[in-house]
Design a protein around this motif. Structure first.
Motif, PDB file in Angstrom:
ATOM      1  N   GLY A 132      -9.693  10.847 -11.508  1.00  0.00           N
ATOM      2  CA  GLY A 132      -9.120  11.612 -10.388  1.00  0.00           C
ATOM      3  C   GLY A 132      -8.862  10.725  -9.186  1.00  0.00           C
ATOM      4  O   GLY A 132      -7.802  10.792  -8.565  1.00  0.00           O
ATOM      5  N   CYS A 133      -9.819   9.859  -8.862  1.00  0.00           N
ATOM      6  CA  CYS A 133      -9.664   8.945  -7.713  1.00  0.00           C
ATOM      7  C   CYS A 133      -8.468   8.029  -7.942  1.00  0.00           C
ATOM      8  O   CYS A 133      -7.642   7.820  -7.053  1.00  0.00           O
ATOM      9  N   LYS A 134      -8.405   7.483  -9.139  1.00  0.00           N
ATOM     10  CA  LYS A 134      -7.339   6.537  -9.463  1.00  0.00           C
ATOM     11  C   LYS A 134      -5.979   7.239  -9.408  1.00  0.00           C
ATOM     12  O   LYS A 134      -5.025   6.724  -8.834  1.00  0.00           O
ATOM     13  N   ASP A 139      -9.258   5.194  -2.438  1.00  0.00           N
ATOM     14  CA  ASP A 139     -10.079   4.026  -2.788  1.00  0.00           C
ATOM     15  C   ASP A 139     -11.522   4.447  -3.081  1.00  0.00           C
ATOM     16  O   ASP A 139     -12.434   3.635  -3.064  1.00  0.00           O
ATOM     17  N   GLN A 140     -11.697   5.739  -3.361  1.00  0.00           N
ATOM     18  CA  GLN A 140     -13.039   6.205  -3.751  1.00  0.00           C
ATOM     19  C   GLN A 140     -13.354   5.722  -5.160  1.00  0.00           C
ATOM     20  O   GLN A 140     -12.453   5.434  -5.951  1.00  0.00           O
ATOM     21  N   ILE A 141     -14.646   5.669  -5.450  1.00  0.00           N
ATOM     22  CA  ILE A 141     -15.076   5.357  -6.807  1.00  0.00           C
ATOM     23  C   ILE A 141     -16.070   6.436  -7.259  1.00  0.00           C
ATOM     24  O   ILE A 141     -16.528   7.238  -6.440  1.00  0.00           O
ATOM     25  N   LEU A 168     -10.958   2.396 -15.293  1.00  0.00           N
ATOM     26  CA  LEU A 168     -11.328   3.418 -14.307  1.00  0.00           C
ATOM     27  C   LEU A 168     -12.309   2.885 -13.267  1.00  0.00           C
ATOM     28  O   LEU A 168     -13.198   2.085 -13.598  1.00  0.00           O
ATOM     29  N   PRO A 169     -12.175   3.334 -12.020  1.00  0.00           N
ATOM     30  CA  PRO A 169     -13.082   2.890 -10.957  1.00  0.00           C
ATOM     31  C   PRO A 169     -14.427   3.612 -11.006  1.00  0.00           C
ATOM     32  O   PRO A 169     -14.692   4.512 -10.212  1.00  0.00           O
ATOM     33  N   VAL A 170     -15.248   3.234 -11.953  1.00  0.00           N
ATOM     34  CA  VAL A 170     -16.542   3.905 -12.117  1.00  0.00           C
ATOM     35  C   VAL A 170     -17.651   2.867 -12.236  1.00  0.00           C
ATOM     36  O   VAL A 170     -17.507   1.848 -12.926  1.00  0.00           O
ATOM     37  N   LEU A 171     -18.731   3.123 -11.519  1.00  0.00           N
ATOM     38  CA  LEU A 171     -19.919   2.270 -11.607  1.00  0.00           C
ATOM     39  C   LEU A 171     -20.994   3.043 -12.373  1.00  0.00           C
ATOM     40  O   LEU A 171     -21.396   4.136 -11.952  1.00  0.00           O
ATOM     41  N   SER A 229     -12.223  -2.616  -5.832  1.00  0.00           N
ATOM     42  CA  SER A 229     -11.027  -3.463  -5.740  1.00  0.00           C
ATOM     43  C   SER A 229     -10.066  -3.249  -6.908  1.00  0.00           C
ATOM     44  O   SER A 229      -9.030  -3.904  -6.991  1.00  0.00           O
ATOM     45  N   GLY A 230     -10.418  -2.323  -7.820  1.00  0.00           N
ATOM     46  CA  GLY A 230      -9.486  -1.988  -8.902  1.00  0.00           C
ATOM     47  C   GLY A 230      -9.650  -2.840 -10.146  1.00  0.00           C
ATOM     48  O   GLY A 230      -8.803  -2.813 -11.037  1.00  0.00           O
TER      49      GLY A 230
END
Lengths: 336, 326
Positions: A132-134, A139-141, A168-171, A229-230
């Motif tokens: 969803g963020c992407k 710039d949320q993760i 995906l921007p996930v930690l 940073s993607g």
């Protein structure tokens, strides 16, 4: 990070410890029902990771999601402690209006997307939040906290694969406390270093001491910067220990007192307190004052609020099952 | 008006909803480059690209979970599950998460996903590709379950499902993708609630949903030749169920048959029978009849498969039984 921030962090960790201790008491008094999974011992992980994330800013926050040991993650993300406590009491003023309980704390206003009782279920949900963020170009993760036990679910492998394929921007934060409920990791898991498992998906990963908040923060900052940073998903593992049982009916017969004592020597609050005293940032006497203030806040504000809040109304039993105000154009009925 | 097939109706709904709202995405196995197993997204990959028509790996539980997570972040995912049998792999994220998150968050978080999946038997696909399972989703709190019988509802209900804030399961049928119907050229929506009388009658009510509506309609034609006027009620939505329309029709005809392709134990028909017993018991002039699949895993052999699954002939004879003619 200045001295005031360091003092605040110490205070936060002490607060989380005492908050959890107080829930234990309330459980014994039967004020809290169901299951109750306490975070005692692991405080440096959520506190340190989320200190480096975007929290407390409402809708702009990073998305945070976790399992059932969720009180501290919710509060550090921005949920009001009194609402979390009221939720444990099953009250209408609780963070989930008394419908969720300890394992299902939610605060959508802070993008705290919940505690979940199905082990490993938050993996794909987190990847979806990241999608969803992407997609929306923010710039949320998304940050997903789970224990080592969750990594033996199919969702772990399925999600690591897709998170990597779709960049995906996930930690993923693995809180490795070595126990899946009451089974030690060396009896259940072929690869003991959890961060090594995601190399199967060519994912960036690292392992760190989870008892020292400075180490947690430094490692988390790098990981969060990487994700934001993607560059794609990141899997970070922290070695930690849960002092209490898995839940409340756990006699801890699966481990020794010696092992517990060994880990408690490296207690996250002890380590950080000693460091701040040594650096002259805080005095031993200040700690006592701090603890007193925290206990007063818990008793006079948080517990009082939970105790005095109303319960949900029985006539509202079926509220929230579906959208309570659906648009008749889509939902109908067909014939008025 | 133009006559289009069921699959074209679904494709058109995807296309319009994706053009209307950038937050609408579709995900599933082979829906993109390959064009979709039943062509429901045919050509849309070229139009909307890989970020919005997402080819997933064969990981039903987690790609459904990713769709759910995306919906929690404001997206509107349409999740295709190639066969309802595979939806069993996704039950954890669908039932334990999507169906419960709105409730257990005290109404804070919605999961507006649409899950489209064909259920039903078709040409000897054998036990692991022929499940129906409507009854299972029907019994889960927190879901909407709809069963479009033709292109009109397939188009109009998918569009409504995308816009609804609830998780919606759309049960299609492998035998219906080429079924054709005239539908308006201009945009329209069909609501997610409410049964529909698709044939007026006065002697008996035949209740169906999804493919079994067509069995009821065929049976009704034959009954007409016998001088029996059958009303056909399409349930359209299994959850929430339109009890009022069931009551109205049964109070009009005083005789009722329920036809389902699911197996009988704890089936859709069992629930409908319970509704009839509770809501219009005294309106009944005859013992009701259930027509349903045999309680067996669907066999491969064509003859056995035919014997396992209800036909229009079964509905016709069931109706004669209700009418006291046999």
């Amino acid at each position: 990070m200045n001295d005031a921030d360091k003092k605040r962090l110490l205070r936060e960790m002490i607060f989380y410890r005492r908050f959890e201790d107080r829930t234990f008491e309330a459980y014994m008094e039967r004020k809290i029902g169901g299951f109750l999974h306490l975070y005692t011992g692991q405080e440096a992980v959520a506190t340190g990771v989320l200190e480096m994330a975007r929290t407390g800013q409402g809708a702009d926050n990073d998305y945070v999601i976790t399992g059932y040991r969720d009180h501290v993650h919710a509060i550090k993300t921005g949920a009001a402690p009194r609402e979390v406590m009221a939720e444990l009491y099953g009250k209408e003023t609780g963070s989930s209006k008394g419908r969720g309980g300890s394992m299902h704390i939610f605060d959508a206003s802070q993008n705290f997307m919940g505690g979940y009782a199905l082990v490993g279920q938050p993996f794909p949900l987190a990847a979806g939040l990241a999608m969803g963020c992407k997609h929306k170009g923010t710039d949320q993760i998304a940050i997903c906290f789970l224990g080592d036990g969750a990594n033996n679910q199919g969702t772990f492998h399925e999600t690591m694969n897709m998170a990597k394929v779709w960049n995906l921007p996930v930690l993923f934060v693995c809180e490795n406390n070595q126990y899946a409920i009451g089974t030690h990791i060396n009896r259940s898991t072929a690869v003991l270093d959890q961060y090594k498992r995601v190399c199967a998906y060519d994912m960036e990963a690292s392992q760190h001491d989870g008892m020292d908040i400075d180490i947690v923060m430094e490692a988390s900052k790098k990981a969060i910067d990487f994700v934001r940073s993607g560059k794609g998903p990141y899997f970070i593992e922290f070695m930690t220990y849960r002092y209490r049982g898995h839940s409340m009916s756990d006699a801890k017969g699966y481990r020794t007192k010696e092992e517990e004592a060994e880990w408690q020597k490296r207690d996250p609050i002890k380590i950080y307190t000693e460091r701040l005293i040594e650096a002259g940032i805080i005095k031993a006497a200040d700690i006592k004052t701090m603890e007193k203030e925290i206990d007063d806040e818990i008793e006079n504000d948080i517990i009082k609020f939970a105790e005095e809040s109303p319960e949900p109304k029985v006539e509202d039993l079926t509220k929230y099952v579906l959208d309570d105000n659906p648009d008749p154009r889509w939902v109908g009925p067909l014939h008025k | 008006m133009a006559e289009i097939a069921y699959w074209e109706a679904i494709r058109r709904a995807h296309d319009e909803e994706m053009a209307n709202d950038k937050l609408v995405i579709a995900m599933g196995e082979d829906i993109g480059v390959a064009g979709g197993t039943y062509k429901a997204t045919f050509g849309l990959y070229d139009k909307y690209g890989p970020e919005r028509i997402i080819d997933t790996p064969i990981s039903e539980n987690s790609y459904t979970g990713i769709g759910i997570g995306a919906s929690m972040a404001g997206m509107r995912p349409i999740i295709e599950i190639m066969s309802i049998n595979f939806a069993l792999l996704a039950l954890d994220t669908l039932i334990n998460a999507a169906a419960k998150i709105h409730y257990m968050s005290g109404g804070q978080i919605s999961c507006p996903i649409v899950m489209r999946t064909p259920g039903g038997t078709a040409h000897q696909l054998a036990a692991q590709h022929s499940a129906r399972l409507a009854r299972m989703f029907m019994s889960t709190s927190g879901l909407r379950v709809v069963t479009p019988r033709g292109p009109l509802d397939a188009y109009g209900m998918l569009k409504s499902a995308v816009r609804s804030n609830d998780p919606v399961i759309i049960i299609e049928h492998e035998q219906m993708y080429n079924l054709k119907e005239d539908i308006p050229d201009e945009e329209f929506f069909r609501p997610l609630e409410g049964a529909e009388v698709v044939r007026e009658g006065s002697d008996i009510t035949l209740i169906g949903y999804n493919y079994s509506v067509h069995l009821c309609l065929q049976a009704a034609k034959r009954l007409e030749a016998d001088g029996i006027s059958a009303e056909v009620l399409d349930l359209r939505a299994l959850k929430p169920l339109d009890r009022e329309s069931i009551r109205k029709s049964v109070e009009k005809t005083h005789r009722v048959l329920v036809a389902e392709e699911d197996e009988a134990p704890v089936g859709v028909g069992a629930e409908i029978m319970a509704v009839i017993t509770e809501d219009c018991f005294y309106a009944l002039d005859a013992q009701p009849v259930r027509i349903h699949a045999a309680d067996v895993p669907v066999p491969y052999n064509a003859k056995l498969e035919k014997a396992a699954i209800p036909s229009a002939d079964d509905v016709y004879h069931g109706a004669l039984k209700v009418m006291g003619k046999i």
